[in-house]
Motif scaffolding. Structure first.
Motif, PDB file in Angstrom:
ATOM      1  N   LYS A 142       0.817  -1.216   0.000  1.00 22.80           N
ATOM      2  CA  LYS A 142       0.000   0.000   0.000  1.00 22.80           C
ATOM      3  C   LYS A 142       0.850   1.266   0.000  1.00 22.80           C
ATOM      4  CE  LYS A 142      -4.376  -1.516   2.032  1.00 22.80           C
ATOM      5  NZ  LYS A 142      -5.362  -1.279   3.103  1.00 22.80           N
ATOM      6  N   GLU A 146       1.085   4.199  -2.966  1.00 27.67           N
ATOM      7  CA  GLU A 146       0.854   5.626  -2.753  1.00 27.67           C
ATOM      8  C   GLU A 146       2.057   6.448  -3.193  1.00 27.67           C
ATOM      9  OE1 GLU A 146      -0.759   8.676   0.719  1.00 27.67           O
ATOM     10  OE2 GLU A 146      -0.505   6.533   1.149  1.00 27.67           O
ATOM     11  N   TYR A 149       2.097   6.604  -6.994  1.00 30.03           N
ATOM     12  CA  TYR A 149       1.076   7.550  -7.474  1.00 30.03           C
ATOM     13  C   TYR A 149       1.559   8.990  -7.333  1.00 30.03           C
ATOM     14  CZ  TYR A 149      -3.328  10.148  -7.700  1.00 30.03           C
ATOM     15  OH  TYR A 149      -4.307  11.061  -8.031  1.00 30.03           O
ATOM     16  N   LYS A 150       2.139   9.300  -6.185  1.00 27.82           N
ATOM     17  CA  LYS A 150       2.574  10.675  -5.923  1.00 27.82           C
ATOM     18  C   LYS A 150       3.784  11.073  -6.755  1.00 27.82           C
ATOM     19  CE  LYS A 150       0.914  11.013  -1.139  1.00 27.82           C
ATOM     20  NZ  LYS A 150       1.326  11.112   0.297  1.00 27.82           N
ATOM     21  N   PHE A 175      -6.377   8.781  -6.429  1.00 27.95           N
ATOM     22  CA  PHE A 175      -5.642   7.628  -5.902  1.00 27.95           C
ATOM     23  C   PHE A 175      -6.553   6.406  -5.863  1.00 27.95           C
ATOM     24  CE2 PHE A 175      -3.606   5.450  -2.084  1.00 27.95           C
ATOM     25  CZ  PHE A 175      -2.597   4.871  -2.857  1.00 27.95           C
TER      26      PHE A 175
END
Length: 504
Positions: A142, A146, A149-150, A175
């Motif tokens: 997880k 994240e 994605y960022k 997201f």
């Protein structure tokens, strides 16, 4: 897994309109009851082996090769943002195609894809706690997802407001959308390699299509699965993972990963495969690999995965009869890490120095040896696990000699090694919060949630494997003890005639 409300009929109409072909006299798409796996395909009549069930034009597959987004974005920029690595580019392409609505070639297809998943990636902390002891939670990635994605998706989105309007950020490029598209890829994608045949080759020559661990796809065991290059800690090969993938960077062309309409409608179940996807130059064909009776479900394969991976990737578990008469998944496997074995050695032989262990571990890894060992229903003691225990138990002189020869010790299962492995397995069982007896009692309750029940099935299967190994090890140790006792008795027994007076 919850599918969008669009009907199977709508998919068939769209598919055929786009150039796909389906033998509608043989294949039917149906919505099964929730307990039977959602949507799938059944045989409408007896189907012979070798029969072509349906055919998919290559340009109807959805990948970074077929989506127009990479060209619109600019291939140089695509690479600068590292969208050609892993699944990020395909996830972004799927987001963008969804944002185009009816203008996208795949609009009707995407409208029938699952809108939510029962996979642990979407579980709350309470449900995840039920998976303690399994390797699932450490493989979700997880935090890595994240971060990806960022650091990759957001900068790419912000660089092209003409392609990704800020007004659409929350609806199509959030997201949550990143997770959703990634989960769709994880559960349904295929590895569709670029056709490498010579121009003079027979166009009918076919190759089995590999998968990137999709739900209805054949798996070539000689290829690694899940092409995404990011993994969490010690999964199968101790590599980082984004939530949705597991392959070392550089091992696979990320543009091979594709969504394959129709093919991803097939479900899978352990040992039930009766159809496979094959490559041709311009098409992919789903072909029956054995006779299928009318009314039977048409199954592809996950590659006979353990319940831990079925749950992590697809949100369900397989339960069937095991050779020992119990119920479970014959493909279940339990991982024991090298540090767990090291801990057991420490507990039994506390006088061995930390420095010696550290050197031996570093050398073991430099030699390319495993640091995670699989224990499954075959109940064969893993040679790498035995070998690393032998390495830890070498005297200093033996260790120096092995290092000079660059040759890890051969695996052996003497009493000393078996005792150490037994301790490692006992320690591994302590990772679970419940016992086999407690889990079996829990499964008798009718008030369990689906997540809780499936978590119990996963951890119970693993614990039964470990218990079976303990039983086997106890038997081996007893055999060796009996043999040693017999040898000792024979050595100490008087020689025939010894102590008696000879006759004259």
């Amino acid at each position: 897994m919850v599918h969008a409300p669009q009907t199977c009929e709508a998919l068939l109409i769209w598919f055929q309109k786009q150039g796909g072909t389906v033998d509608l006299t043989s294949v039917g798409l149906v919505d099964f009851p929730n307990s039977e796996g959602g949507r799938g395909a059944i045989a409408l009549k007896d189907i012979p082996e070798g029969h072509v069930l349906f055919s998919i034009p290559r340009d109807l597959t959805l990948s970074t090769r077929t989506s127009s987004l990479p060209n619109l974005f600019g291939l140089d920029e695509w690479k600068r943002f590292k969208l050609d690595e892993g699944w990020s580019g395909l996830i972004l392409s799927m987001m963008w195609e969804a944002a185009q609505g009816p203008k996208s070639k795949w609009s009707e297809y995407m409208s029938i894809l699952p809108t939510s998943f029962d996979t642990p990636m979407f579980w709350d902390e309470k449900d995840l706690a039920e998976l303690q002891g399994t390797s699932i939670v450490s493989k979700l990635g997880k935090e890595d997802a994240e971060e990806e994605y960022k650091t990759k998706l957001v900068p790419a989105l912000e660089s092209r407001p003409d392609l990704f309007p800020s007004s659409e950020r929350e609806t199509h490029y959030s997201f949550h959308a990143f997770h959703l598209m990634g989960s769709r890829i994880l559960s349904r994608s295929f590895d569709v390699e670029k056709w490498q045949g010579d121009e003079d080759e027979d166009e009918n020559e076919m190759h089995e299509a590999n998968t990137s661990m999709g739900s209805a796809m054949d798996v070539d065991e000689n290829r690694a699965a899940d092409p995404h290059p990011h993994r969490p800690e010690g999964e199968e090969h101790d590599e980082e993972e984004h939530e949705e993938g597991e392959e070392e960077e550089g091992e696979q062309d990320s543009s091979d990963t594709a969504m394959v309409p129709m093919a991803d409608m097939l479900n899978a179940r352990f040992g039930s495969e009766n159809a496979k996807l094959f490559h041709e130059r311009t098409d992919l064909k789903m072909i029956a690999t054995k006779p299928i009776k009318a009314g039977e479900q048409i199954w592809n394969t996950y590659g006979d995965l353990p319940n831990s991976e079925l749950l992590r990737r697809y949100g369900h578990v397989d339960i069937m009869a095991l050779p020992n008469g119990e119920q479970g998944n014959p493909g279940d496997v339990v991982e024991i890490r090298a540090d767990g074995i090291l801990k057991a050695v420490h507990e039994i032989y506390p006088n061995i120095t930390e420095e010696s262990f550290s050197e031996r571990i570093d050398w073991w890894l430099e030699e390319g040896e495993d640091d995670v060992f699989d224990f499954d229903w075959d109940l064969e003691l893993p040679d790498p696990a035995l070998a690393i225990i032998c390495l830890f138990l070498l005297s200093e002189a033996e260790w120096i000699k092995a290092r000079e020869k660059s040759k890890p010790p051969k695996p052996k299962a003497d009493t000393e090694v078996l005792t150490t492995l037994k301790r490692a397995i006992q320690d591994r069982l302590k990772d679970y919060l419940t016992s086999v007896v407690e889990d079996e009692a829990l499964l008798q309750r009718d008030d369990l949630t689906l997540n809780h029940r499936q978590a119990i099935v996963v951890r119970l299967g693993e614990k039964k494997i470990l218990d079976s190994f303990l039983t086997k090890i106890a038997g081996l140790v007893e055999q060796q003890s009996n043999k040693a006792g017999k040898r000792k008795h024979e050595t100490e027994a008087p020689v025939k005639g010894h102590g008696k007076k000879s006759k004259r």
